[in-house]
Design a protein around this motif. Structure first.
Motif, PDB file in Angstrom:
ATOM      1  N   ASP A 152      36.366  38.711  46.120  1.00 61.38           N
ATOM      2  CA  ASP A 152      36.299  39.771  46.824  1.00 61.38           C
ATOM      3  C   ASP A 152      37.412  40.789  46.938  1.00 61.38           C
ATOM      4  O   ASP A 152      38.614  40.360  47.556  1.00 61.38           O
ATOM      5  CB  ASP A 152      35.993  39.410  48.439  1.00 61.38           C
ATOM      6  CG  ASP A 152      35.539  40.518  49.342  1.00 61.38           C
ATOM      7  OD1 ASP A 152      35.784  41.703  48.895  1.00 61.38           O
ATOM      8  OD2 ASP A 152      35.213  40.497  50.493  1.00 61.38           O
ATOM      9  N   ARG A 158      43.166  37.920  51.412  1.00 61.48           N
ATOM     10  CA  ARG A 158      42.519  36.942  50.543  1.00 61.48           C
ATOM     11  C   ARG A 158      42.562  36.661  49.169  1.00 61.48           C
ATOM     12  O   ARG A 158      43.012  35.484  48.725  1.00 61.48           O
ATOM     13  CB  ARG A 158      40.886  36.932  50.839  1.00 61.48           C
ATOM     14  CG  ARG A 158      40.028  35.815  50.330  1.00 61.48           C
ATOM     15  CD  ARG A 158      38.677  36.269  50.584  1.00 61.48           C
ATOM     16  NE  ARG A 158      37.848  35.060  50.440  1.00 61.48           N
ATOM     17  CZ  ARG A 158      37.236  34.241  51.435  1.00 61.48           C
ATOM     18  NH1 ARG A 158      37.366  34.678  52.596  1.00 61.48           N
ATOM     19  NH2 ARG A 158      36.731  33.223  50.949  1.00 61.48           N
ATOM     20  N   LYS A 159      42.732  37.674  48.356  1.00 61.40           N
ATOM     21  CA  LYS A 159      43.028  37.575  46.845  1.00 61.40           C
ATOM     22  C   LYS A 159      44.464  37.123  46.898  1.00 61.40           C
ATOM     23  O   LYS A 159      44.854  36.252  45.970  1.00 61.40           O
ATOM     24  CB  LYS A 159      42.958  39.113  46.622  1.00 61.40           C
ATOM     25  CG  LYS A 159      43.251  39.275  45.007  1.00 61.40           C
ATOM     26  CD  LYS A 159      43.187  40.838  44.485  1.00 61.40           C
ATOM     27  CE  LYS A 159      43.478  40.852  43.022  1.00 61.40           C
ATOM     28  NZ  LYS A 159      43.461  42.447  42.615  1.00 61.40           N
ATOM     29  N   ARG A 213      46.298  35.255  48.768  1.00 63.26           N
ATOM     30  CA  ARG A 213      46.309  33.914  49.349  1.00 63.26           C
ATOM     31  C   ARG A 213      45.675  32.921  48.120  1.00 63.26           C
ATOM     32  O   ARG A 213      46.313  31.925  47.786  1.00 63.26           O
ATOM     33  CB  ARG A 213      45.322  33.774  50.677  1.00 63.26           C
ATOM     34  CG  ARG A 213      45.677  32.021  51.030  1.00 63.26           C
ATOM     35  CD  ARG A 213      45.149  31.912  52.425  1.00 63.26           C
ATOM     36  NE  ARG A 213      43.499  32.089  52.184  1.00 63.26           N
ATOM     37  CZ  ARG A 213      42.979  33.099  52.815  1.00 63.26           C
ATOM     38  NH1 ARG A 213      43.444  34.128  53.682  1.00 63.26           N
ATOM     39  NH2 ARG A 213      41.426  33.222  52.653  1.00 63.26           N
ATOM     40  N   LEU A 214      44.659  33.604  47.403  1.00 69.46           N
ATOM     41  CA  LEU A 214      44.073  32.704  46.384  1.00 69.46           C
ATOM     42  C   LEU A 214      45.065  32.678  45.088  1.00 69.46           C
ATOM     43  O   LEU A 214      45.277  31.579  44.552  1.00 69.46           O
ATOM     44  CB  LEU A 214      42.811  33.450  45.946  1.00 69.46           C
ATOM     45  CG  LEU A 214      41.708  33.067  46.806  1.00 69.46           C
ATOM     46  CD1 LEU A 214      40.346  33.832  46.600  1.00 69.46           C
ATOM     47  CD2 LEU A 214      41.202  31.697  46.944  1.00 69.46           C
ATOM     48  N   GLU A 272      35.981  30.318  44.871  1.00 74.96           N
ATOM     49  CA  GLU A 272      36.685  31.327  44.423  1.00 74.96           C
ATOM     50  C   GLU A 272      38.057  31.074  43.857  1.00 74.96           C
ATOM     51  O   GLU A 272      38.417  31.761  42.883  1.00 74.96           O
ATOM     52  CB  GLU A 272      37.104  32.260  45.629  1.00 74.96           C
ATOM     53  CG  GLU A 272      35.879  33.131  46.329  1.00 74.96           C
ATOM     54  CD  GLU A 272      36.040  34.124  47.179  1.00 74.96           C
ATOM     55  OE1 GLU A 272      35.534  35.039  47.195  1.00 74.96           O
ATOM     56  OE2 GLU A 272      37.139  34.166  48.153  1.00 74.96           O
ATOM     57  N   ASP A 315      39.282  42.482  50.097  1.00 76.35           N
ATOM     58  CA  ASP A 315      40.065  41.879  50.986  1.00 76.35           C
ATOM     59  C   ASP A 315      41.384  41.421  50.284  1.00 76.35           C
ATOM     60  O   ASP A 315      41.584  40.229  49.970  1.00 76.35           O
ATOM     61  CB  ASP A 315      39.449  40.583  51.905  1.00 76.35           C
ATOM     62  CG  ASP A 315      40.208  39.956  52.644  1.00 76.35           C
ATOM     63  OD1 ASP A 315      41.423  40.217  52.899  1.00 76.35           O
ATOM     64  OD2 ASP A 315      39.601  38.871  53.625  1.00 76.35           O
ATOM     65  N   ASP A 348      36.693  29.435  49.618  1.00 77.95           N
ATOM     66  CA  ASP A 348      37.837  29.562  48.926  1.00 77.95           C
ATOM     67  C   ASP A 348      38.059  28.687  47.530  1.00 77.95           C
ATOM     68  O   ASP A 348      38.675  29.051  46.746  1.00 77.95           O
ATOM     69  CB  ASP A 348      39.028  29.166  50.028  1.00 77.95           C
ATOM     70  CG  ASP A 348      39.532  30.647  50.520  1.00 77.95           C
ATOM     71  OD1 ASP A 348      39.448  31.587  49.829  1.00 77.95           O
ATOM     72  OD2 ASP A 348      39.911  30.724  51.585  1.00 77.95           O
ATOM     73  N   ALA A 366      42.089  28.342  54.928  1.00 73.93           N
ATOM     74  CA  ALA A 366      41.264  29.488  54.826  1.00 73.93           C
ATOM     75  C   ALA A 366      40.071  29.529  55.786  1.00 73.93           C
ATOM     76  O   ALA A 366      39.551  28.335  56.319  1.00 73.93           O
ATOM     77  CB  ALA A 366      40.488  29.515  53.585  1.00 73.93           C
TER      78      ALA A 366
END
Length: 165
Positions: free
Chosen positions: A5, A11-12, A14-15, A54, A8, A51, A45
């Motif tokens: 996504d 989130r990106k 964190r990944l 992803e 966000d 997650d 998460a």
């Protein structure tokens, strides 16, 4: 990274940080440490299922991009091979389930079938035992590491988070 996504950024980030940390552990020869880093990121998460999916899709997406870069005008084609525990090449349909899933996910990504790649990961998340999911994650990390090293050795572009560590 269209499988994550994009709306966000936290989130990106964190990944990619979780993936970069896991790759750094793998570079240091610590497969268990790599999985520990992934597990910690997934646990922190709000939706661990999303997650984990992803993170694997991120890795397979990057592997796909690197396979395409390596195969584009290169003198050495990229060849997918599957081996058994004794080191003998086996047809994909005879490989262990997590390895079959990894190959099918990567092939779907390489051929632009993001939905097919997502479906493979969803099937694994729904049906695989935890140790099979760990094997799938390790496979994705190993391929990402090896492909990024090969791209770098050939002077091909690699995202900065893959070079770190």
């Amino acid at each position: 990274m269209r499988d994550v996504d994009e709306s966000d950024p936290a989130r990106k980030r964190r990944l990619t940080e979780a993936a970069a940390g896991a790759l750094a552990a793998m570079r240091a020869g610590e497969d268990d440490g790599a999985l520990d880093r992934v597990a910690a990121a997934v646990r922190s998460a709000p939706d661990s299922h999303v997650d984990a999916r992803e993170l694997m899709l991120l890795l397979f997406h990057e592997c796909s991009a690197m396979v395409s870069a390596l195969g584009s005008g290169g003198t050495t084609p990229v060849k997918m091979q599957v081996y058994d525990d004794d080191g003998h090449e086996v047809p994909i349909d005879e490989a262990d389930p997590p390895v079959r899933t990894a190959v099918r996910t990567l092939l779907a990504q390489v051929h632009g079938d993001t939905d097919g790649a997502k479906a493979q990961i969803e099937i694994a998340l729904t049906n695989a035992a935890p140790e099979e999911m760990a094997t799938l994650m390790v496979q994705a990390l190993r391929w990402t590491l090896r492909l990024s090293d090969e791209c770098l050795s050939r002077g091909l572009p690699v995202p900065s988070w893959l070079r770190a560590g």
